[in-house]
Scaffold this motif. Structure first.
Motif, PDB file in Angstrom:
ATOM      1  N   GLN A 300      67.362 -13.822  36.203  1.00 42.91           N
ATOM      2  CA  GLN A 300      66.545 -12.830  36.907  1.00 42.91           C
ATOM      3  C   GLN A 300      67.132 -11.428  36.762  1.00 42.91           C
ATOM      4  N   VAL A 301      68.454 -11.325  36.917  1.00 46.39           N
ATOM      5  CA  VAL A 301      69.094 -10.010  36.807  1.00 46.39           C
ATOM      6  C   VAL A 301      68.974  -9.480  35.380  1.00 46.39           C
ATOM      7  N   ALA A 302      69.238 -10.329  34.390  1.00 49.73           N
ATOM      8  CA  ALA A 302      69.152  -9.887  32.993  1.00 49.73           C
ATOM      9  C   ALA A 302      67.731  -9.453  32.642  1.00 49.73           C
ATOM     10  N   ALA A 303      66.737 -10.232  33.101  1.00 47.56           N
ATOM     11  CA  ALA A 303      65.342  -9.894  32.789  1.00 47.56           C
ATOM     12  C   ALA A 303      64.933  -8.594  33.464  1.00 47.56           C
ATOM     13  N   THR A 304      65.284  -8.437  34.730  1.00 43.12           N
ATOM     14  CA  THR A 304      64.925  -7.218  35.455  1.00 43.12           C
ATOM     15  C   THR A 304      65.581  -6.000  34.817  1.00 43.12           C
ATOM     16  N   GLN A 305      66.852  -6.114  34.468  1.00 45.67           N
ATOM     17  CA  GLN A 305      67.548  -4.997  33.835  1.00 45.67           C
ATOM     18  C   GLN A 305      66.946  -4.676  32.469  1.00 45.67           C
ATOM     19  N   ALA A 306      66.466  -5.703  31.760  1.00 41.64           N
ATOM     20  CA  ALA A 306      65.830  -5.454  30.464  1.00 41.64           C
ATOM     21  C   ALA A 306      64.553  -4.641  30.632  1.00 41.64           C
ATOM     22  N   PHE A 307      63.767  -4.966  31.654  1.00 43.98           N
ATOM     23  CA  PHE A 307      62.540  -4.189  31.895  1.00 43.98           C
ATOM     24  C   PHE A 307      62.873  -2.776  32.376  1.00 43.98           C
ATOM     25  N   GLU A 308      63.918  -2.645  33.197  1.00 39.41           N
ATOM     26  CA  GLU A 308      64.320  -1.306  33.650  1.00 39.41           C
ATOM     27  C   GLU A 308      64.806  -0.455  32.473  1.00 39.41           C
ATOM     28  N   ALA A 309      65.477  -1.107  31.515  1.00 36.64           N
ATOM     29  CA  ALA A 309      65.969  -0.370  30.343  1.00 36.64           C
ATOM     30  C   ALA A 309      64.825   0.198  29.508  1.00 36.64           C
ATOM     31  N   ARG A 310      63.628  -0.384  29.665  1.00 41.36           N
ATOM     32  CA  ARG A 310      62.456   0.120  28.949  1.00 41.36           C
ATOM     33  C   ARG A 310      61.742   1.216  29.723  1.00 41.36           C
ATOM     34  N   GLY A 311      62.307   1.626  30.845  1.00 45.16           N
ATOM     35  CA  GLY A 311      61.737   2.739  31.591  1.00 45.16           C
ATOM     36  C   GLY A 311      60.989   2.362  32.852  1.00 45.16           C
ATOM     37  N   MET A 312      60.901   1.068  33.178  1.00 41.51           N
ATOM     38  CA  MET A 312      60.215   0.655  34.400  1.00 41.51           C
ATOM     39  C   MET A 312      61.065   0.980  35.624  1.00 41.51           C
ATOM     40  N   ASP A 313      60.392   1.323  36.744  1.00 39.50           N
ATOM     41  CA  ASP A 313      61.121   1.440  37.998  1.00 39.50           C
ATOM     42  C   ASP A 313      61.362   0.037  38.558  1.00 39.50           C
ATOM     43  N   ARG A 314      62.166  -0.060  39.614  1.00 42.36           N
ATOM     44  CA  ARG A 314      62.545  -1.372  40.135  1.00 42.36           C
ATOM     45  C   ARG A 314      61.341  -2.236  40.547  1.00 42.36           C
ATOM     46  N   PRO A 315      60.381  -1.720  41.331  1.00 40.51           N
ATOM     47  CA  PRO A 315      59.245  -2.579  41.703  1.00 40.51           C
ATOM     48  C   PRO A 315      58.486  -3.112  40.483  1.00 40.51           C
ATOM     49  N   SER A 316      58.252  -2.257  39.495  1.00 34.95           N
ATOM     50  CA  SER A 316      57.523  -2.701  38.303  1.00 34.95           C
ATOM     51  C   SER A 316      58.341  -3.709  37.511  1.00 34.95           C
ATOM     52  N   ALA A 317      59.658  -3.472  37.411  1.00 38.16           N
ATOM     53  CA  ALA A 317      60.521  -4.404  36.683  1.00 38.16           C
ATOM     54  C   ALA A 317      60.561  -5.769  37.367  1.00 38.16           C
TER      55      ALA A 317
END
Length: 341
Positions: A300-317
């Motif tokens: 979960q942490v790796a996936a969320t951080q991957a989406f955040e690295a693409r520019g998503m904010d936390r709720p979207s990630a």
């Protein structure tokens, strides 16, 4: 009724303050926040004279279980512990006002303080340390029921025990008129897949049985404080945990599982008569998680951080992570094989 009893005892709103990778601070006027703590509870029916050994074994295994199975790193959008459920459940059901917390009065969600010699040790603690939250009574006279050859339901004992949320809880119950005892293992969260849950069950049942049959069990060589520290360390750090083990000292959890606990679980399942096809399938999942040093929380942490690295904010990630999680959950492929998006 439980909500009212807890808040009346606290004399204040529920205060949540969890420090992890980030910090969550909030207040609530209800204990309903504990509904975030969904769990998988394993029940192991045991003979009365064996109960203490099985409970002690379950306490030893609590830390390794969390390192293997942590699955709740986010609470209300905040990254906290690998298994945030442990601290959230403690705080959301805490009946103690601040002065009693500061005095060390026991919470409703205890790990425990010592190895036990009998189930009576735990029920005596219930009476000594925990006032009844729901003081309901039944009309049953257990002595009259016994004298008549029946089985007492012990409704008051069971209700009181049901409001003390030990991570390994003693259970007295009656089925078809016959009394029995169970160890209720409440340590693990639900998920990520049905296969992962069954693998967790196989590991717990097998390792417990093997420990109990050891002539010199682990808890005779290990302080209770070490088991409790393993539990809290694994809840905080999950797949990054180092745990204490007798004869070894501090060791990475994956090495402990692969070298000691996985073979123990295999032996225990054999003793229980579990078909080798089943035990092999489920324990291979545990082996895979240990070799990959992965669990639901780390994914979960790796996936969320991957989406955040693409520019998503936390709720979207988190929304994107959850969508991917649901798809992979329905595949029933074990979590250590899930790709990071």
């Amino acid at each position: 009724m439980l909500d009212e009893a807890v808040l009346t005892s606290r004399r204040e709103d529920v205060i949540i303050d969890i420090r992890g990778a980030e910090r969550l601070q909030m207040t609530a006027d209800t204990i309903a926040v504990e509904a975030a703590c969904t769990s998988t509870q394993f029940h192991l029916q045991v003979r009365p004279n064996s109960f203490a050994r099985y409970w002690n074994a379950a306490q030893v295994l609590a830390g390794p279980q969390l390192a293997l199975g942590a699955n709740s790193p986010y609470v209300f959008g905040h990254q906290l512990h690998a298994e945030s459920r442990i601290e959230l459940f403690l705080q959301s059901t805490d009946t103690r006002p601040p002065e009693l917390r500061n005095q060390g009065v026991r919470p409703l969600v205890p790990f425990g303080d010592r190895w036990i010699n009998s189930i009576f040790d735990l029920f005596e603690e219930n009476v000594r340390y925990y006032p009844a939250l729901l003081p309901e009574t039944s009309d049953e006279d257990p002595f009259e029921v016994l004298a008549a050859g029946g089985t007492p339901q012990l409704a008051e004992l069971r209700l009181h025990n049901g409001t003390i949320y030990r991570w390994n809880r003693p259970i007295y119950d009656v089925s078809d008129g016959r009394p029995h005892l169970r160890v209720e293992n409440r340590v693990l969260p639900s998920g990520p897949t049905v296969l992962d849950v069954l693998a967790n069950a196989a590991f717990f049942y097998g390792a417990s049985v093997d420990m109990v049959l050891d002539e010199r069990p682990i808890w005779s060589r290990m302080s209770f404080e070490a088991a409790r520290e393993n539990f809290h360390t694994a809840a905080r750090h999950g797949a990054e945990s180092r745990l204490y083990w007798p004869g070894v000292g501090s060791v990475d959890w994956d090495e402990l599982v692969l070298r000691a606990l996985l073979p123990a679980a295999q032996r225990g399942l054999e003793r229980l008569g579990v078909a080798s096809e089943a035990s092999d399938r489920y324990l291979q999942v545990i082996e895979g998680r240990a070799k990959q040093r992965a669990n639901g929380a780390s994914w979960q942490v790796a996936a969320t951080q991957a989406f955040e690295a693409r520019g998503m904010d936390r709720p979207s990630a988190l929304q994107a992570m959850l969508k991917e999680y649901v798809l992979l959950m329905h595949s029933n492929e074990p979590v250590h094989t899930w790709p990071v998006p």
